[in-house]
Design a protein around this motif. Sequence first.
Motif, PDB file in Angstrom:
ATOM      1  N   LEU A   1      15.814 -10.541   1.564  1.00  0.00           N
ATOM      2  CA  LEU A   1      15.165  -9.804   2.646  1.00  0.00           C
ATOM      3  C   LEU A   1      14.933  -8.342   2.259  1.00  0.00           C
ATOM      4  CD1 LEU A   1      14.088  -9.701   5.523  1.00  0.00           C
ATOM      5  CD2 LEU A   1      16.438  -9.334   6.321  1.00  0.00           C
ATOM      6  N   VAL A   2      15.920  -7.735   1.613  1.00  0.00           N
ATOM      7  CA  VAL A   2      15.774  -6.343   1.156  1.00  0.00           C
ATOM      8  C   VAL A   2      14.596  -6.232   0.192  1.00  0.00           C
ATOM      9  CG1 VAL A   2      16.837  -4.483  -0.188  1.00  0.00           C
ATOM     10  CG2 VAL A   2      18.185  -5.730   1.507  1.00  0.00           C
ATOM     11  N   ARG A   3      14.483  -7.169  -0.710  1.00  0.00           N
ATOM     12  CA  ARG A   3      13.385  -7.147  -1.682  1.00  0.00           C
ATOM     13  C   ARG A   3      12.039  -7.353  -0.995  1.00  0.00           C
ATOM     14  NH1 ARG A   3      13.195 -11.182  -5.171  1.00  0.00           N
ATOM     15  NH2 ARG A   3      11.832  -9.957  -6.513  1.00  0.00           N
ATOM     16  N   LYS A   4      12.002  -8.179   0.033  1.00  0.00           N
ATOM     17  CA  LYS A   4      10.759  -8.395   0.776  1.00  0.00           C
ATOM     18  C   LYS A   4      10.288  -7.097   1.433  1.00  0.00           C
ATOM     19  CE  LYS A   4      10.226 -12.207   3.225  1.00  0.00           C
ATOM     20  NZ  LYS A   4       8.934 -12.840   2.818  1.00  0.00           N
ATOM     21  N   VAL A   5      11.225  -6.341   1.997  1.00  0.00           N
ATOM     22  CA  VAL A   5      10.887  -5.059   2.609  1.00  0.00           C
ATOM     23  C   VAL A   5      10.409  -4.067   1.548  1.00  0.00           C
ATOM     24  CG1 VAL A   5      11.793  -3.079   3.881  1.00  0.00           C
ATOM     25  CG2 VAL A   5      12.482  -5.387   4.544  1.00  0.00           C
ATOM     26  N   MET A   6      11.090  -4.057   0.386  1.00  0.00           N
ATOM     27  CA  MET A   6      10.749  -3.112  -0.678  1.00  0.00           C
ATOM     28  C   MET A   6       9.352  -3.340  -1.241  1.00  0.00           C
ATOM     29  SD  MET A   6      14.324  -2.809  -2.839  1.00  0.00           S
ATOM     30  CE  MET A   6      13.500  -1.971  -4.200  1.00  0.00           C
ATOM     31  N   ARG A   7       8.892  -4.591  -1.263  1.00  0.00           N
ATOM     32  CA  ARG A   7       7.578  -4.858  -1.845  1.00  0.00           C
ATOM     33  C   ARG A   7       6.446  -4.823  -0.820  1.00  0.00           C
ATOM     34  NH1 ARG A   7      10.221 -10.066  -2.735  1.00  0.00           N
ATOM     35  NH2 ARG A   7       9.534 -11.587  -1.188  1.00  0.00           N
ATOM     36  N   ALA A   8       6.749  -4.463   0.417  1.00  0.00           N
ATOM     37  CA  ALA A   8       5.712  -4.350   1.447  1.00  0.00           C
ATOM     38  C   ALA A   8       4.697  -3.284   1.044  1.00  0.00           C
ATOM     39  CB  ALA A   8       6.349  -3.996   2.792  1.00  0.00           C
ATOM     40  N   GLY A   9       3.442  -3.629   1.081  1.00  0.00           N
ATOM     41  CA  GLY A   9       2.379  -2.702   0.715  1.00  0.00           C
ATOM     42  C   GLY A   9       2.011  -2.704  -0.748  1.00  0.00           C
ATOM     43  N   LYS A  10       2.784  -3.421  -1.564  1.00  0.00           N
ATOM     44  CA  LYS A  10       2.521  -3.439  -3.005  1.00  0.00           C
ATOM     45  C   LYS A  10       1.263  -4.259  -3.348  1.00  0.00           C
ATOM     46  CE  LYS A  10       5.309  -3.550  -7.216  1.00  0.00           C
ATOM     47  NZ  LYS A  10       4.381  -4.205  -8.132  1.00  0.00           N
TER      48      LYS A  10
ATOM     49  N   LEU B   1       7.676  -9.475   9.585  1.00  0.00           N
ATOM     50  CA  LEU B   1       8.220  -9.318  10.933  1.00  0.00           C
ATOM     51  C   LEU B   1       9.055 -10.531  11.334  1.00  0.00           C
ATOM     52  CD1 LEU B   1       5.219  -7.704  12.867  1.00  0.00           C
ATOM     53  CD2 LEU B   1       7.252  -6.587  11.919  1.00  0.00           C
ATOM     54  N   ASP B   2       8.611 -11.709  10.930  1.00  0.00           N
ATOM     55  CA  ASP B   2       9.370 -12.925  11.246  1.00  0.00           C
ATOM     56  C   ASP B   2      10.686 -12.943  10.469  1.00  0.00           C
ATOM     57  OD1 ASP B   2       9.122 -15.924  12.386  1.00  0.00           O
ATOM     58  OD2 ASP B   2       9.960 -15.995  10.357  1.00  0.00           O
ATOM     59  N   ALA B   3      10.634 -12.585   9.192  1.00  0.00           N
ATOM     60  CA  ALA B   3      11.831 -12.621   8.353  1.00  0.00           C
ATOM     61  C   ALA B   3      12.882 -11.623   8.819  1.00  0.00           C
ATOM     62  CB  ALA B   3      11.465 -12.342   6.894  1.00  0.00           C
ATOM     63  N   THR B   4      12.445 -10.466   9.306  1.00  0.00           N
ATOM     64  CA  THR B   4      13.389  -9.449   9.762  1.00  0.00           C
ATOM     65  C   THR B   4      13.854  -9.689  11.197  1.00  0.00           C
ATOM     66  OG1 THR B   4      11.508  -8.046  10.400  1.00  0.00           O
ATOM     67  CG2 THR B   4      12.506  -7.650   8.238  1.00  0.00           C
ATOM     68  N   GLY B   5      13.256 -10.680  11.854  1.00  0.00           N
ATOM     69  CA  GLY B   5      13.647 -10.991  13.221  1.00  0.00           C
ATOM     70  C   GLY B   5      13.040 -10.077  14.265  1.00  0.00           C
TER      71      GLY B   5
ATOM     72  N   ALA C   1       4.493 -18.225  10.406  1.00  0.00           N
ATOM     73  CA  ALA C   1       5.253 -17.680   9.277  1.00  0.00           C
ATOM     74  C   ALA C   1       5.395 -18.690   8.142  1.00  0.00           C
ATOM     75  CB  ALA C   1       6.624 -17.205   9.744  1.00  0.00           C
ATOM     76  N   LYS C   2       5.695 -19.939   8.470  1.00  0.00           N
ATOM     77  CA  LYS C   2       5.875 -20.955   7.433  1.00  0.00           C
ATOM     78  C   LYS C   2       4.576 -21.207   6.680  1.00  0.00           C
ATOM     79  CE  LYS C   2       9.798 -23.429   9.448  1.00  0.00           C
ATOM     80  NZ  LYS C   2      10.311 -24.728   9.928  1.00  0.00           N
ATOM     81  N   ARG C   3       3.463 -21.234   7.410  1.00  0.00           N
ATOM     82  CA  ARG C   3       2.168 -21.449   6.752  1.00  0.00           C
ATOM     83  C   ARG C   3       1.826 -20.282   5.835  1.00  0.00           C
ATOM     84  NH1 ARG C   3      -2.739 -19.621   7.760  1.00  0.00           N
ATOM     85  NH2 ARG C   3      -2.107 -18.729   9.767  1.00  0.00           N
TER      86      ARG C   3
END
Length: 234
Positions: free
Chosen positions: A65-74, A118-122, A129-131
């Motif tokens: 989850l931390v990595r998902k947030v870090m790569r946002a916008g990349k 947004l789904d992953a972070t709750g 999200a799954k699709r």
Amino acid sequence: MVADAVVYHPAVSHYLKFVATTVGRDKLLRLLQYFARFYAWYLLRTNKPASAIQPWETMKKQFGLVRKVMRAGKNVEHIKAAAVAADSKNGDPILRYLAVGRQLGYAGYLTFDLGTLLDATGIRKTESAKRLARESQRFWVMGLSCSVIAQAYTLWRLRQREARVDRKEGEGVVEAKRIEVERAASRIQLTSDLCDLTVPLSALAWVNFDDGIVGLAGTLSSLLGIYTQWKKTA
């Protein structure tokens, strides 16, 4: 003093340069994430209690989850890289087309991955999200496949160049050393890409890899990524 010797050691300065990069921090977190994935699988296979497995499962999920947030916008970075590669008039056209495909694949992967944030972070759960996650994995396969083909093609071209080198001349010796450096870098990237392919192929259920294989492959590719980034920050 011993403390001064440690603090001012060149390795400490190198480490600080490494962790100052987003890529460096991401590779370290990725290493922990995929090792945790492997080790949780190992503990499960060896019939360890749930209390022993849970910390590693939590590590895998939270670092992911931390990595998902870090790569946002990349994704924007890769869209620009695809445009630059498409506009380039230099180099081998095959490698140029593969570079465009690779960058578009990564851009698509990161764009759809961003849609699941947004789904992953709750923050906001969504039915799509799954699709979106599956679409992101398909684009990741596309990007990695282009990279694998590009590295295989590069290695083939390097063999051709090497066959024309005259090692009896000074320039030939220099060229041979240059080819060895390029070959080593290409082999590392190819190995890393093949390891990474196990992740989306498993997620899409196109290949039946268990968490042990995916975890080990991800751990190896993370170590290779750390090695490459460490050299870049030297």
